[in-house]
Structures are given as C-alpha cells and as structure tokens.
Design a protein around this motif. Structure first.
Motif, mmCIF file in Angstrom:
data_model
loop_
_atom_site.group_PDB
_atom_site.id
_atom_site.type_symbol
_atom_site.label_atom_id
_atom_site.label_comp_id
_atom_site.label_asym_id
_atom_site.label_seq_id
_atom_site.Cartn_x
_atom_site.Cartn_y
_atom_site.Cartn_z
ATOM 1 N N GLU A 141 0.794 -1.189 -0.032
ATOM 2 C CA GLU A 141 0.082 0.023 0.114
ATOM 3 C C GLU A 141 1.013 1.222 0.055
ATOM 4 O OE1 GLU A 141 -2.691 2.264 -0.855
ATOM 5 O OE2 GLU A 141 -3.739 0.051 -0.188
ATOM 6 N N GLY A 174 -6.827 2.376 -3.511
ATOM 7 C CA GLY A 174 -7.491 2.012 -4.561
ATOM 8 C C GLY A 174 -8.074 3.145 -5.456
ATOM 9 N N TRP A 206 -1.660 -4.217 -10.848
ATOM 10 C CA TRP A 206 -2.310 -3.560 -9.949
ATOM 11 C C TRP A 206 -3.882 -3.700 -10.332
ATOM 12 C CZ3 TRP A 206 -0.424 -1.982 -5.585
ATOM 13 C CH2 TRP A 206 0.957 -1.484 -5.722
ATOM 14 N N LYS A 236 -6.270 -3.947 -7.587
ATOM 15 C CA LYS A 236 -6.511 -2.788 -6.747
ATOM 16 C C LYS A 236 -6.860 -1.531 -7.408
ATOM 17 C CE LYS A 236 -3.161 0.108 -3.528
ATOM 18 N NZ LYS A 236 -4.026 0.050 -2.544
#
Length: 422
Positions: free
Chosen positions: A385, A393, A416, A419
């Motif tokens: 993160e 996100g 990604w 995410k």
C-alpha cells in the motif's frame, strides 16, 4: 466620445472600487490589510491582461501615501532603473511599478536587488508570465507573488453596467443591452478589452428613436473589424497563442505552423512560444510520445543558444513534431484530479511503513518497519500500500489508447488490476 478610451475613463478611484480579485480585496484579503496598515511589501502581480494589475499598483500607492514611479520593461534599461533608484534615495519607500517585468534582462533585474533589499524602493512588478520562468529567483525571494484571476461573468457585467451609468459620455445616451453574450465572449475576461469593445459598439450602433441597442450581431461585427487591425500590430497575442496550441492539440501541423508564422512576423518573444511548446508537450501529448517533451526542451535551449531569425526553424521543427505526435492528456488530468483529492481530503498522514526512519526514536516508533523493498523481487515489483488511509484503490492516472500508453496499461494491469481496476 471622450479623448481617452472608455477603459481609461472607468479606472477605479479606490482600491475598493476594483471589480474582481475578491481573494485579495475581500474583508480578509491581503490588499485590504495593506491599505489599513499602510504597509506594502515588494510584490509581483501575476495574471492575464486586463484584470487590474496596473490599476491596483497605482491605487495601493495612493492609499498608502507612497511616491509612485513607473517603468515599462519594454522600453526601460539599466540606466532608467538606476535613475529611479537615485531619486528614491530622497523618498524612501517609493513604489516602483514595472510593467511586463518578465521582459527585463538579468542585468536589469539585478540592478533592482540592492534597492529592494534596503527598502529604498518597494517593487511592484506586473507580469502575464509565470514569474518562476523569467524573474530572478533572488528578486522573487525578496517579493510576495500574488496571482490575479480572470474576471468572471458577474464581474464583467458589473463593469459594463457601471460604465453605462457612470461614464460622463455614455450616461448621456440611452443604451439598451439587448445581448451581452458576444461582449463577454470577445472580451475573454479582459476588462480593458470589454470596455473598449462596448465603446466601439456604441459608436457603431445606429440610434433608433433616441435609443442605442447593443446586439450580439453588432458586437461581432465590431470585434472582427478590430481583430483584423490588431493582428497586424501583434496585439492579439493571447488569441493567436490559443489558436497555435489548439492546432497542435488538434494534430494539424499546417494550422500550427501558420499561427507560428503569425507570431514570428508579429515580433513575438520566441522564448514565450518555446515555453508554450514545453507545456503542450506534457499537457497534450504526455506519455503518448515522451520524446515530445525532449524535443520541446531542446527547442527552448536552441532558441537561447542561437536566437532569431534562425530560431524560427527550430520552432517550426518542434511545432510540427508536436502537432504530428499522438495525443494524451492523461498526465495532465492525473495531477489535476490528484490536486482535487488533496483539497477535499486535506493532509492525510503518511503511512508508517512509508515514512523515513532517520532517527532512533523514529525507528522505535515503527517508521519504515513494514516497508518492502521492491528491488528485492527479481521483477522489481512487490504489491504493497502506497496510498494514505482512506484513499486505498483511488485511480488517478488513466492511460489513453495509444501504442505507448497501451504498453503502460498492460503493465499496470499485470501489477495492479485487483487494486486499481485497470
């Protein structure tokens, strides 16, 4: 009508009569506090034409009782600067207003430094250009930079109605504003242009039953005649640079090089054109062709090295290259959207694992503990993160459909997709 143009006749008599600039002139505005305290620092007024830079400088001087001197960077040299400074030694705190300060050379700007630092003069510079590009960093560090904004529709209509009611010449006539759309459109937020266009339209109108009716058709006719005259003098500076950039954005090298020629023939500053090419290379092309930014930067360097008239060839090469490049504004919209998020969410704390553990206490508090070094992975990527809490996100960069950004999109999807929903 009167000997002076309407824009001159309608110059405000007080700082608080100035239309617009509420962020500076409102109840808590910094200019209002200057007037109340009769204290003015050296400053750079940065904003588009016709928003009141010269007027504000003059009115601030009057409101604080300071001597006021003016110089134009177009015509003044180091000699004129030194003469003003010499005069100011007998009247400390003289306000020296320099219009178009971005056109001052380094030596001219350097001549101001000592006098500004000692308070012999209070410098008020006006510029339509980002002062970071053309004003010495030493001079900027000794000055406050205030950004003036284009006038909005409400401001412009207030100016028009005030002129009709208060101007000694116009108030003698019965003027009906049947339409205002073209008055506002052709003014482009420039108060000077707006008032002069109003005056020309009144002059051109046929009086019917004692009444002058201003219509969009009348204003368009006057504006087009005026533009034809002004283009020859290079005074439609902002209209032409707008057409130039929009032609590049629209991938039309023929139109782009035409507008380039118009600017060159009109005596436009080649560095101004080169700066706009650099901005366009990022704003309109971006990662669709990263070489565009290199070409634009090299164009600026070449202009500085060789000057004109040969510089026109480099400008033409850069212009046609950018016009022919694939287009993407993804980088531009990414930073714009990111800034909106920052304004909405405020100063969100940096996650502990991303903080710099530069002291023993920081290490004890767990700074950087959970950080995973991406290069420890053979592929150079380990998911973790990077966003602050509450923005997990949030997708800000959205590549467009072109060959280069398609490769970027494919890589982002591999890394990604779960995410960021690429």
């Amino acid at each position: 009508m009167g000997a002076a143009p309407l824009s001159e006749r309608m110059r405000p008599k007080s700082v608080f009569d100035v239309v617009g600039q509420r962020h500076l002139l409102g109840d808590d505005g910094v200019f209002r506090r200057m007037v109340e305290s009769k204290t003015i620092p050296s400053m750079i007024l940065w904003g588009p034409p016709g928003v009141g830079k010269t007027t504000l400088a003059r009115l601030l001087a009057e409101a604080t009782g300071r001597p006021f001197k003016t110089l134009s960077a177009v015509s003044a040299g180091v000699k004129e600067v030194r003469e003003v400074i010499k005069e100011a030694t007998y009247a400390y705190g003289t306000i020296l207003f320099i219009d178009e300060i971005h056109r001052f050379s380094k030596s001219q700007q350097d001549a101001l430094l000592n006098a500004v630092e000692k308070g012999i003069i209070v410098l008020v510079g006006a510029t339509t250009e980002n002062p970071s590009f053309e004003v010495n960093s030493a001079l900027i560090s000794r000055s406050q930079v205030y950004v003036l904004e284009s006038l909005d529709k409400k401001d412009l209509l207030e100016l028009v109605n005030r002129a009709i009611k208060e101007d000694p010449y116009l108030k003698k006539k019965t003027i009906q504003l049947k339409d205002t759309y073209n008055l506002l459109r052709y003014s482009g937020g420039d108060a000077r242009r707006l008032l002069n266009l109003l005056e020309l339209s009144v002059d051109a109108a046929k009086e019917e039953e004692g009444e002058i009716i201003i219509t969009d058709e009348l204003v368009a006719m006057v504006a087009q005649q005026r533009a034809a005259r002004y283009d020859k003098k290079g005074e439609s500076h902002y209209d032409i640079i707008s057409a130039f950039i929009k032609s590049i954005r629209g991938s039309d090298p023929n139109a782009a090089v035409y507008w380039l020629a118009r600017m060159i023939e009109g005596g436009e500053d080649p560095k101004f054109i080169a700066r706009r090419l650099i901005i366009s290379a990022s704003e309109d092309i971006g990662n669709a062709n990263p070489n565009a930014l290199l070409i634009a930067n090299n164009c600026m360097q070449a202009i500085q090295n060789i000057g004109m008239p040969e510089g026109r060839i480099v400008l033409s090469q850069a212009t046609t290259y950018l016009a022919c490049s694939p287009k993407s504004n993804a980088a531009y919209t990414a930073i714009k959207d990111a800034q909106k998020v920052v304004k909405m969410t405020g100063d969100l704390p940096v996650p502990l694992h991303l903080r710099n553990a530069s002291t023993k206490l920081m290490k004890e508090l767990g700074y950087a503990d959970a950080y995973i070094y991406p290069h420890d992975d053979p592929q150079g990527f380990i998911p973790q993160e990077y966003m602050p809490e509450g923005l997990e996100g949030k997708t800000l960069y959205k590549p467009k459909v072109n060959s280069r950004e398609k490769e970027m999109m494919n890589r982002l999807q591999l890394m990604w997709q779960k995410k960021y929903k690429y």
